[in-house]
Design a protein around this motif. Sequence first.
Motif, PDB file in Angstrom:
ATOM      1  N   UNK A   1     -10.170   7.051  -5.836  1.00 57.02           N
ATOM      2  CA  UNK A   1      -8.771   7.470  -5.334  1.00 57.02           C
ATOM      3  C   UNK A   1      -7.739   7.171  -6.248  1.00 57.02           C
ATOM      4  N   UNK A   2      -6.572   7.967  -6.174  1.00 50.93           N
ATOM      5  CA  UNK A   2      -5.469   7.607  -7.142  1.00 50.93           C
ATOM      6  C   UNK A   2      -4.453   6.467  -6.720  1.00 50.93           C
ATOM      7  N   UNK A   3      -4.391   6.142  -5.539  1.00 51.99           N
ATOM      8  CA  UNK A   3      -3.726   5.182  -4.949  1.00 51.99           C
ATOM      9  C   UNK A   3      -2.307   5.908  -4.520  1.00 51.99           C
ATOM     10  N   UNK A   4      -2.042   7.051  -4.706  1.00 57.08           N
ATOM     11  CA  UNK A   4      -0.846   7.831  -4.336  1.00 57.08           C
ATOM     12  C   UNK A   4      -0.595   8.302  -3.026  1.00 57.08           C
ATOM     13  N   UNK A   5      -1.788   8.392  -2.251  1.00 58.55           N
ATOM     14  CA  UNK A   5      -1.856   9.153  -1.006  1.00 58.55           C
ATOM     15  C   UNK A   5      -0.612   8.581  -0.116  1.00 58.55           C
ATOM     16  N   UNK A   6      -0.767   7.458   0.140  1.00 55.85           N
ATOM     17  CA  UNK A   6       0.082   6.394   1.202  1.00 55.85           C
ATOM     18  C   UNK A   6       1.533   6.909   0.748  1.00 55.85           C
ATOM     19  N   UNK A   7       1.739   6.407  -0.425  1.00 54.72           N
ATOM     20  CA  UNK A   7       3.033   6.519  -1.119  1.00 54.72           C
ATOM     21  C   UNK A   7       3.606   8.058  -0.817  1.00 54.72           C
ATOM     22  N   UNK A   8       2.843   8.920  -1.177  1.00 61.33           N
ATOM     23  CA  UNK A   8       3.176  10.188  -0.813  1.00 61.33           C
ATOM     24  C   UNK A   8       3.581  10.498   0.616  1.00 61.33           C
TER      25      UNK A   8
ATOM     26  N   UNK B   1       0.783  -1.246  -0.069  1.00 58.34           N
ATOM     27  CA  UNK B   1       0.009  -0.028  -0.108  1.00 58.34           C
ATOM     28  C   UNK B   1       0.782   1.269   0.107  1.00 58.34           C
ATOM     29  N   UNK B   2       2.083   1.131   0.330  1.00 56.83           N
ATOM     30  CA  UNK B   2       3.048   2.364   0.260  1.00 56.83           C
ATOM     31  C   UNK B   2       3.754   2.495  -1.148  1.00 56.83           C
ATOM     32  N   UNK B   3       3.382   1.589  -1.805  1.00 56.26           N
ATOM     33  CA  UNK B   3       4.184   1.742  -3.247  1.00 56.26           C
ATOM     34  C   UNK B   3       3.239   2.801  -4.242  1.00 56.26           C
ATOM     35  N   UNK B   4       4.004   3.527  -4.923  1.00 61.03           N
ATOM     36  CA  UNK B   4       3.343   4.452  -5.779  1.00 61.03           C
ATOM     37  C   UNK B   4       2.397   3.542  -6.867  1.00 61.03           C
ATOM     38  N   UNK B   5       1.399   4.308  -7.247  1.00 61.17           N
ATOM     39  CA  UNK B   5       0.730   3.722  -8.268  1.00 61.17           C
ATOM     40  C   UNK B   5      -0.080   2.198  -7.863  1.00 61.17           C
TER      41      UNK B   5
END
Length: 871
Positions: free
Chosen positions: A550-557, A533-537
């Motif tokens: 959602x984009x799936x970027x929030x946790x990565x950011x 879940x912490x990986x981008x995209x």
Amino acid sequence: MKKESLQLAKNKKISAIAGTVLIVLLAVFLFSIIFSVTNLMSRLDDIRTHPFKVLDAGGNLQNDVDNVRLSFEQLKNINTPEVVADVREQIQVFYEDAERQMNIIEKRYLGDDSDVEALREYMAEMQQEQDAFLDYAAAADRSEEEIVSYSSEHLEQVNEAFDKQLEGILKYARQRFEYFYSAADRTSTNAILFACLIFAAVLITLFIYRRLLRWQTIRLRNQNQLFDLLSSTIDHVFMINELEHPERNYISRNAERILGFAPDPEKVSPEVLFDYMSSEDQEMIRQLFNTSGETYWSAIFHYRHPSLPEEKIFGLQTYRIQNEEQDRFVTILIDQTEMVRAQKELQTAIIQAEKANAAKSEFLSRMSHEIRTPMNGIIGMVMIGQQNIDDSQKVADCFRKINLSSKHLLNLINDVLDMSKIESGRMEINRTGFDFRVFLESLNNVIYGQAQDKGIEFEEILIGDIDETLVGDSLRVNQILMNLLSNALKFTPRGGKITLRITRTDADDTNLFLKFEVIDTGCGIAPENFDKIFKAFEQENSNVSQVYGGTGLGLSISKRFTEMMDGKITVSSQQGKGSNFTVMLPFGRIKQEEGEAHDFSRIRVLVADDDPDSLAHTKLLLRKVGAQADVTDNGYEAVAKTEQAQTMGDPYDLCLIDWKMPFIDGIETIRRIRSASVSERPAAVLMTAYDSSEIQEKNRACGAVQIITKPLFESSLTALLSELFEKKSGAEEEGGTVKGDFRGKRFLIAEDNELNREIAQELLSTTGALIECAVNGKEAVDKFAASLPGYFDLILMDIQMPIMSGYEATKAIRAMERRDADVPILAMTANAFAEDVEKSLECGMNGHINKPIDLEEVFTKIARELENKGM
């Protein structure tokens, strides 16, 4: 060959002679150093034990004599018997020390003994005259003229003789000091010169010896060049095995380095490796060598290195060389570990690249859908509004939905831009001071409204003494927490609860460490997806975007920002029970300025709160400001404690009651407290972590004097206590400009986009301000230059404009020689990153407003700048 043998014998003879000469030279060098050091130490000892001691004792003797003479000076004015007795007692101490110094001079003086004898005689004569002088002074009341006359007649001559004799002795001691020092210097110089000569001789001998040694080394190197080259330049082990003559076996010198042990050359064969191989590999090699008629064998096997933790992979190649005498086997071991590892890493990288490519493709597909959704809403609401232009209620509803869709679209774009800057390495952390209390209030205002709309309970809890002003990147911290809280809102069902718990974990004079925990009662995350879940995209699974969006970027950011701030983010979760995201971040501390002194030591406060962490935090703050605090976790006990305090004649001054408590809530608790009170004490204040507007009426009805919002800070608690219990002198005037009221002010808007210019002009015109516009930076500079000083009160400057950018225009205005060149200039731009804000401030702007504009932010920043200018 014979010539080389004769040369070798000759070289050996010369080498032996050179070695002998070298040893002799080194022995001479050693003895010369010992002699020089001994001689030098002797000279230093002479200096220390003779002239130095004499000079030191002579100086002390002179001081003693001078002190005696100084003691006589007081007899010029007072020469009573008592004073004379005191002087006798004083000079006796100096006489005793002078005797010790004389003994040292007699023992250490290297000159003529008669010099010291004469000095002692002068000293005895001087003491005799001084005793006579004291008798004379004590015999009667002498005048100063009599004392001076007697002293000149009897003391001066002997004093002068003593001083002259002592100076002669000291002069001779100095001469001996210089003599010994010169002798030591000569010894040092001679030792250095002799050492240099010996060193030169050693170098010459070494040069001859090295020439001979080099000649022999070259011949040996030529003979072994092939094997040395193979052993030193490659990681291949070579083995030559002769079955009939094991003494002729050979293994390359790099075997121990590569294999981890030193094989016995007489037992060289692949079997020496069996102890470090698996039984399967051993059997494979045995079968390989049992084949008859073969001249070449090859295999790959795993090798357990005896001194390294990781396993090696070797390739084995064996050649049979047949001749008339016997067969000879040449075996080559090749370390293929890195090659195999590189192949595996390449395969892994290919798989990861394919996954990343698939993830990005899925992300683009998902983003296309996510962007089209709010775009469709915006376009659709515009069309509906146009069709119902006469229906103001319908048009207002369309505008509301367009606003919501626009903000959703903006959040999607910001996520993509943030990740783009992070991956390109252009993202920077901006560490500045910020108000942590305002930060949390802003966060609470945003999340609480969203949670209330979804029927979710939201609460902020502080644990520990946390500074109100911190140093850090508040924008990035806000993004981290907003991402985590937005996810919690997304995955928590109606009736659930979300908690933001902030704990002070450690602190020193310059740094403060905070732990942020976002705890929800949502659907939870499978343990195998914690890293994913912490990986981008990427999201936990493909259904997440379909169900929750959602984009799936929030946790990565969030993870990238946390690491850039030297922090750490972790997650713990149980499916079906909820998740706990923990962020550890360091902050700088700002030395707190001492504010107005308050004395709350006589104020008794009762705190009622069912949350133990909030209860402990409130008690900590009350004690920090000096108030007396009692606590309870329910309304019933709070009522009982207040009644008991009144009965004892020591009622509470204030009751801080939490709104939502079990059994009876805060409103009912306050109502019962006020009903039982016979006076205005205690004052009751309702604490709430929620929107206070919904309980304002009930709060007034139950008798509470105020509502205070949690989490509490020291400043908010101090303000409450000051307002309730400290008398004010005179009426307080409300300062500042009314938000959104700029009547009589003139603003210049520099904006090249016609639509944006029209929006800004219309919105600011509603405040009563007079608006003028410029279509580029140069026109803005020209309009300001052509105006009278003070004509414009404020400038709103776009950054990216043709002809002259906003940065250049600001610098040009600041460089003008006008009294209003410091006119407030606010950047109004879509460049919303922290480095863009910093660049705006560096060029001379006063602040930064992001596009799309937030009307409340615009009014607040304009009002602040006008207030700072005294307008």
